[in-house]
Scaffold this motif. Structure first.
Motif, short mmCIF file in Angstrom:
data_model
loop_
_atom_site.label_atom_id
_atom_site.label_comp_id
_atom_site.label_asym_id
_atom_site.label_seq_id
_atom_site.Cartn_x
_atom_site.Cartn_y
_atom_site.Cartn_z
N GLY A 107 -3.39 4.08 4.51
CA GLY A 107 -3.04 4.48 3.16
C GLY A 107 -4.03 3.97 2.15
O GLY A 107 -5.23 3.80 2.42
N GLU A 108 -3.51 3.66 0.97
CA GLU A 108 -4.34 3.27 -0.17
C GLU A 108 -3.74 2.06 -0.85
O GLU A 108 -2.53 1.98 -1.06
N TYR A 109 -4.60 1.08 -1.16
CA TYR A 109 -4.17 -0.12 -1.85
C TYR A 109 -5.16 -0.41 -2.98
O TYR A 109 -6.33 -0.71 -2.72
N LYS A 110 -4.70 -0.26 -4.20
CA LYS A 110 -5.52 -0.49 -5.40
C LYS A 110 -6.82 0.32 -5.36
O LYS A 110 -7.90 -0.19 -5.65
N GLY A 111 -6.69 1.57 -4.99
CA GLY A 111 -7.83 2.47 -4.99
C GLY A 111 -8.72 2.41 -3.78
O GLY A 111 -9.63 3.23 -3.65
N LYS A 112 -8.48 1.49 -2.85
CA LYS A 112 -9.30 1.37 -1.65
C LYS A 112 -8.44 1.65 -0.41
O LYS A 112 -7.21 1.62 -0.46
N ALA A 114 0.85 -1.20 0.00
CA ALA A 114 0.00 0.00 0.00
C ALA A 114 0.88 1.24 0.00
O ALA A 114 2.03 1.21 0.45
N ARG A 115 0.31 2.33 -0.50
CA ARG A 115 0.98 3.62 -0.46
C ARG A 115 0.44 4.35 0.77
O ARG A 115 -0.75 4.66 0.84
N LEU A 116 1.34 4.61 1.71
CA LEU A 116 0.94 5.03 3.05
C LEU A 116 0.85 6.54 3.17
O LEU A 116 1.67 7.27 2.63
N SER A 149 -12.56 1.15 3.98
CA SER A 149 -13.12 2.27 3.24
C SER A 149 -12.98 2.00 1.75
O SER A 149 -12.07 1.29 1.32
N SER A 150 -13.88 2.59 0.99
CA SER A 150 -13.80 2.49 -0.47
C SER A 150 -12.90 3.55 -1.06
O SER A 150 -12.68 3.56 -2.28
N SER A 151 -12.37 4.44 -0.24
CA SER A 151 -11.45 5.47 -0.71
C SER A 151 -10.20 5.47 0.16
O SER A 151 -10.14 4.82 1.20
N LYS A 152 -9.23 6.22 -0.23
CA LYS A 152 -7.93 6.27 0.44
C LYS A 152 -8.06 6.77 1.87
O LYS A 152 -8.81 7.72 2.14
N ASN A 178 -6.06 -4.80 6.82
CA ASN A 178 -7.49 -4.74 6.51
C ASN A 178 -7.68 -3.86 5.28
O ASN A 178 -7.55 -2.63 5.34
N ARG A 179 -7.99 -4.50 4.17
CA ARG A 179 -8.19 -3.79 2.91
C ARG A 179 -9.55 -4.11 2.31
O ARG A 179 -9.78 -3.84 1.13
#
Length: 649
Positions: free
Chosen positions: A429-434, A385-387, A472-475, A467-468
């Motif tokens: 952060g964000e992982y594949k848009g989520k 993920a991008r943190l 959340s459905s967003s970053k 937990n991905r």
């Protein structure tokens, strides 16, 4: 009842509902102390928790498919582990034995749910309030509001930091504004001026635009400089020395908060994107787009020519096994840009874990450094993920199999895991848009800790949790510990609380639901005077929280708050663990629970209907409408990108 022993009275009032217990506190001082019993409210927190409510629903459900009910109950292994039946139902002591078995089962369920640790003191009465009472938001004076003296231009905060007192409680809120000045608000929960502006520096202090320029030029140039980089972790406050560090583009400004005078400016080769927590015993870690530096405030600033450097032909390899680091004038050169968050683990510990400094950002691995060997990289841990944010709690990581109560697991294993020394590192952060919320264990026990290596990353599956799916459905933009829970914010304006397992939901709300809408009726205007909102004259524009700041420092003995006996007037240490929010619109707010008004000082607002009409028809409203349309367009584009990624494009 005053002649009954306290144990018997506690047993009686345990059958009351929370609202009835609160009313009972007004009867007498004796009932006030009894109704604040810590074990009583811990039991209430458990009985009203999401996990216990789900278990009770499964026990009472009769209208679902029996095969599905059996499958669901089999998954809830803990509730099936303890048997409440007796061997001889006809025995005289059968009922008493059955009651003892039910008590044992309840105690085992509470022990499995309990989010606290053996050495942690929790005020469960306050914890129940934070879990179930209505949330309130008050906005700090003038932050994000329109200044009539400057042509109704919005004054936006470009960062935020908290100045703590000697007890580790929030005393002042410090924030740079987009005009290059620094503002200080009263953030003390015991102050009658909480939320009001107490000090403000000159315009252009941080941007370097002095009085040699006219007011309009200084204002416009400062605004362009302060809003260019847009770093989130751009403010770091040193509470012991009353100093503040503010990053503006590639310059680190050190300011004396007592006098609001500039102490020094330190230029760096690239725009600063992250600052670590400032502590007078350790150097400040400064992250730029391409480098990492240690900033020692005791050393005089070097001339600009000695720190000027240039990276030519940077590596395009995305493999983090080739992260090149070395002593390039005492700093680290990164092969990929974007350090967004820096975590300093406490140095006063009896074990040496995986280093003192952790760095996360737009790259998909966390970098681990030992300050004693800086700038040599100690190791990396691949996240994927991008943190956006990294924080930690001074308690060990508990594996999911122990939290869920695996079949035939001894409760002693859970107690042993909680008693081990260590830290739990929390990232968002964000992982594949989520959204992605991740927990990592840092401990002296190898079986309960992640391991970073210079050549190859190794991870222990029992030492981390990601937990991905349900976050959340967003970053995710920010995360922070809040009592016995974790709180995080996403790009849709949602603020959510989960248990320390990182998955069990506690509560949530959306920030935009608390943006009052303009109304011509005087009754609506009067209702906004209690907690005045800087944006009260405008519609909500899809605001979001960029940073969450707890008002109690982790090193404080009140984090989480220990049970405190009520004072003579019935007050205690309640209402101290609030949250300061810095939003994308440059506003600063305070989130609390169960109180009508967080800020005791009511401020009078004089609203001119003609000025409201002019603002609605003016250029500012058009700019906000344009910004809202652009945000909706970007959201549509992001959804399309996530949809295409699902097909491997």
């Amino acid at each position: 009842m005053k002649h009954l022993p306290d144990e018997l009275v506690l047993h009686i009032i345990a059958y009351l509902e929370p609202a009835e217990l609160v009313n009972l506190q007004h009867v007498s001082r004796h009932f006030l102390n009894l109704s604040r019993d810590n074990n009583l409210w811990k039991s209430l927190c458990f009985s009203h928790s999401a996990a216990e409510r789900r278990r009770r629903r499964l026990e009472l459900s009769t209208d679902i498919d029996p095969r599905l009910a059996e499958l669901i109950r089999a998954a809830d292994t803990l509730s099936n582990t303890f048997d409440t039946s007796v061997h001889d139902a006809s025995a005289p002591s059968a009922e008493a034995q059955r009651e003892r078995n039910r008590d044992k089962r309840k105690q085992a369920l509470i022990a499995n749910w309990d989010p606290s640790y053996p050495d942690e003191k929790v005020n469960w009465y306050q914890d129940f309030i934070q879990r179930h009472a209505e949330q309130k938001i008050s906005w700090f004076q003038e932050a994000g509001s329109e200044d009539c003296e400057q042509g109704n231009r919005r004054r936006e905060a470009t960062g935020a930091g908290i100045l703590f007192d000697s007890d580790g409680l929030a005393d002042k809120l410090v924030a740079p504004l987009d005009d290059g000045s620094i503002s200080i608000w009263d953030a003390s929960a015991s102050s009658e001026r909480q939320g009001s502006l107490v000090a403000k520096s000159d315009i252009g202090l941080l941007s370097g635009k002095g009085s040699d320029l006219d007011h309009y030029t200084r204002l416009t140039q400062s605004q362009a400089i302060m809003t260019e980089t847009g770093a989130v972790e751009c403010v770091s406050i040193e509470s012991k020395l009353n100093k503040g560090f503010f990053a503006v583009q590639n310059v680190l400004n050190e300011v004396d908060l007592n006098t609001l005078q500039l102490v020094s400016r330190t230029p760096y080769p690239f725009p600063i994107t992250a600052l670590s927590e400032a502590h007078h015993r350790t150097p400040l870690t400064v992250g730029t787009n391409w480098t990492l530096h240690l900033h020692d405030t005791r050393k005089p600033p070097q001339p600009p020519s000695s720190v000027r450097c240039e990276l030519i032909g940077g590596s395009t390899d995305t493999s983090f096994s080739r992260l090149e680091t070395g002593d390039f004038g005492g700093h680290v050169a990164l092969s990929q840009p974007g350090a967004l968050s820096i975590l300093h683990l406490p140095t006063t510990r009896d074990w040496d874990g995986n280093g003192d400094i952790w760095v996360g950002g737009r790259f998909t691995s966390m970098l681990n450094f030992d300050r004693r060997c800086f700038p040599r990289l100690r190791g990396t841990v691949h996240s994927g993920a991008r943190l956006s944010c990294i924080t930690a709690i001074p308690h060990p990581f508990i594996p999911q199999d122990l939290r869920l109560g695996r079949p035939y697991a001894s409760p002693a294993l859970l107690r042993e895991a909680k008693s081990m020394p260590g830290y739990t590192m929390i990232t968002a952060g964000e992982y594949k848009g989520k959204g992605s919320l991740e927990l990592y264990g840092l401990s002296s026990e190898p079986s309960r800790a992640i391991n970073s290596s210079d050549s190859r990353t190794t991870r222990n599956p029992n030492a981390y949790y990601q937990n991905r799916q349900t976050v959340s459905s967003s970053k995710l933009l920010s995360v922070a510990p809040h009592g016995t829970r974790l709180v995080f914010a996403d790009g849709d304006g949602n603020i959510k609380w989960v248990e320390r397992d990182g998955s069990t939901a506690v509560r949530h709300f959306n920030l935009n639901d608390f943006q009052p809408r303009s109304s011509s009726s005087s009754s609506n205007q009067r209702s906004q005077l209690v907690n005045p909102n800087p944006g009260a004259n405008s519609e909500p524009w899809g605001d979001m929280v960029q940073k969450i700041l707890p008002t109690v420092h982790l090193s404080s003995p009140r984090a989480p708050s220990a049970p405190a006996a009520p004072s003579a007037d019935g007050a205690s240490s309640l209402g101290l663990e609030d949250l300061v929010l810095w939003t994308g619109d440059g506003k600063l707010g305070l989130v609390g629970f169960g109180r009508e008004s967080l800020f005791p000082l009511e401020r009078d607002l004089f609203v001119d209907a003609l000025e409201e009409q002019r603002d609605r028809d003016g250029d500012q409203v058009k700019e906000r409408e344009y910004g809202a349309e652009m945000r909706r367009a970007l959201e549509v584009q992001a959804r399309e990108l996530r949809w295409l990624r699902g097909y491997g494009l």
